[in-house]
Design an enzyme around this catalytic site. Structure first.
Site, PDB file in Angstrom:
ATOM      1  N   ASP A 149       9.280   2.505  -0.399  1.00  0.00           N
ATOM      2  CA  ASP A 149       8.672   3.320   0.261  1.00  0.00           C
ATOM      3  C   ASP A 149       8.532   3.333   2.240  1.00  0.00           C
ATOM      4  OD1 ASP A 149       6.460   4.173   1.673  1.00  0.00           O
ATOM      5  OD2 ASP A 149       4.871   3.328   0.758  1.00  0.00           O
ATOM      6  N   TYR A 165       1.046  -1.330   0.072  1.00  0.00           N
ATOM      7  CA  TYR A 165      -0.009  -0.601  -0.057  1.00  0.00           C
ATOM      8  C   TYR A 165       1.240   1.414  -0.026  1.00  0.00           C
ATOM      9  CZ  TYR A 165      -3.644   2.723   1.554  1.00  0.00           C
ATOM     10  OH  TYR A 165      -4.832   4.498   1.947  1.00  0.00           O
ATOM     11  N   LYS A 200       5.301   9.261   9.351  1.00  0.00           N
ATOM     12  CA  LYS A 200       4.776   8.374  10.431  1.00  0.00           C
ATOM     13  C   LYS A 200       5.867   9.000  11.637  1.00  0.00           C
ATOM     14  CE  LYS A 200       2.056   4.567   8.739  1.00  0.00           C
ATOM     15  NZ  LYS A 200       1.224   4.833   9.357  1.00  0.00           N
TER      16      LYS A 200
END
Length: 473
Positions: A285, A190, A313
């Site tokens: 990623d 994702y 994050k």
């Protein structure tokens, strides 16, 4: 250095009876806390979600599905979603007053623990100067220097406001730099909800069992090719059938959005070789793995340096943030240095930069990642042992402060393997653990996270709760 996903999992062999230097004490009353309209009682009481149910029912009339991110709605695990009132350290409290040991950590950012006193104090000082300038600020320079010095692939960095935005920007940059349009992504990985990535995606798409999302035009995904993760022959075939057309290969170096799936030995190195041979860029990623597997992320942990990297994050310390960076010659294509346009109103805002700076300072303390690895290994091994003891098919593993387990015999090497899991059993396990005061991600297809604030007591309570619940389901 890849972690195992065998039926016996990955254990550290240490005992939580030994004191870990990063298992930090905390007080629910310490630090800053905003009191909302719902009053939470401190006394111990029977497990009830009455107030959460009332609040969530009201939310469903105000927001689609009652949430602002799909997996929070508990659609695949059933039961009543909990509405959170406050967090501190490794624990969280809902508006009914229930206390939980938290292994979600705001989906990864809370690596030093929730509502860390040093971070909150720094934010309080920064807020006195303002919350957003829409202009350059000094904390941008400080955090940029820290990121560049830590992450092997990054020579220049652009801050944005989310992981999705970072992946949108890095994809546009890869296409601009190479002059090509096709990309390879992996099934179950994702990279945010931008149109080109919603092809065989993980995270909430996998959790809800959705096909490619409605509203995504065919033209947006026409140049997106997919392969199973850990299958290098499939990637070679795509390169052979699309000679000179591929701009980049993008992946989560450790998959976290289809559950915890580490790379097979030599898979990342093989990707590095293939992309170099074919003039394509390799993009990691690391929104999830950045500063979590090691201070330099997955690329430092595995010793493989990509061309471009996305982050998020942890580098915002719990505030909205994202970033993409890489080699100077590539990054200098980004406006205003170059012609590839990308902008953001709140990008590099002083609050997110300050929280990120303070978080990264804490992560540089000696022993941080060793202790994260020890406590996570103890947790995962305990859950796997409890599963085997109570007669369940279960496998799992961990790297540093990232972990996962599947209700299947395993091993799990790709998304198809992950989908063999008994999701109905996971749902029963999840609801049981919630009632025992343990909060995991409400999906079989999401990784879990520990923090510097998790204690041996937290781990032992979690293992005991897991054995109790597993013996009943």
């Amino acid at each position: 250095m890849a972690a195992s996903m065998s039926g016996v999992g990955v254990g550290s062999g240490i005992s939580c009876s030994a004191k870990l230097s990063k298992a930090l004490p905390f007080s629910r009353s310490s630090g800053f806390r905003v009191q909302m309209t719902v009053s939470v009682e401190n006394k111990k009481k029977n497990y009830t979600l009455q107030k959460s149910e009332e609040a969530f029912n009201a939310a469903k009339n105000l927001m689609p599905g009652g949430v602002n991110s799909p997996v929070r709605a508990f659609n695949t695990v059933g039961g009543q979603p909990i509405v959170i009132d406050s967090v501190k350290g490794s624990h969280m409290w809902d508006i009914d007053g229930n206390e939980y040991i938290d292994y979600v950590g705001s989906w990864g950012p809370a690596i030093i623990g929730h509502a860390d006193d040093e971070v909150l104090a720094a934010l309080a000082e920064t807020m006195k100067k303002g919350t957003s300038f829409g202009a350059p600020c000094l904390p941008e320079n400080v955090l940029a220097e820290m990121v560049i010095s830590a992450v092997p692939s990054i020579e220049m960095v652009r801050f944005v406001n989310s992981g999705t935005e970072a992946c949108m920007g890095v994809l546009r940059l890869a296409r601009a730099f190479t002059g090509r349009e096709k990309i390879i992504k992996f099934e179950g990985c994702y990279h945010g909800h931008a149109d080109p990535f919603l092809v065989k995606a993980g995270s909430g798409v996998a959790t809800l069992g959705l096909p490619d999302s409605p509203g995504v035009p065919k033209a947006a995904t026409f140049e997106t090719l997919t392969a199973p993760i850990n299958d290098i022959s499939a990637v070679e075939n795509l390169f052979n059938s699309n000679k000179g057309e591929l701009a980049a290969v993008i992946l989560e170096p450790v998959v976290g959005n289809a559950g915890f799936i580490p790379p097979k030995p030599d898979f990342l190195e093989a990707l590095r070789c293939l992309t170099k041979e074919n003039g394509a860029l390799l993009i990691f990623d690391e929104v999830m793995t950045g500063f979590r597997l090691s201070y330099g992320g997955a690329q430092e942990y595995f010793g493989i340096t990509p061309d471009l990297t996305t982050l998020g994050k942890i580098i915002g310390g719990g505030l909205p943030v994202g970033a993409y960076g890489g080699k100077r010659e590539i990054m200098e294509m980004v406006a205003p240095a170059g012609p590839m346009y990308q902008a953001g109103t709140l990008s590099g805002n002083p609050l997110a930069m300050t929280a990120g700076i303070q978080t990264l300072k804490r992560l540089k303390e000696p022993g941080t990642y060793e202790n994260l690895d020890k406590i996570t290994g103890e947790l995962v091994q305990g859950i796997l042992d409890a599963g085997k003891k109570t007669g369940h098919a279960i496998c799992g593993g961990h790297i540093s402060g990232m972990f996962g387990f599947f209700f299947t015999e395993g091993p799990v090497h790709n998304f198809d393997d992950a989908k063999k899991s008994d999701t109905a059993k996971f749902a029963r396990f999840y609801r049981g653990m919630l009632a025992e005061g343990v909060y995991f991600a409400p999906s079989q297809f999401e990784a879990g996270f520990t923090s510097m604030a998790h204690s041996c007591e937290d781990v032992q309570k979690t293992i005991a709760a897991a054995e109790k619940v597993l013996s009943k389901i």
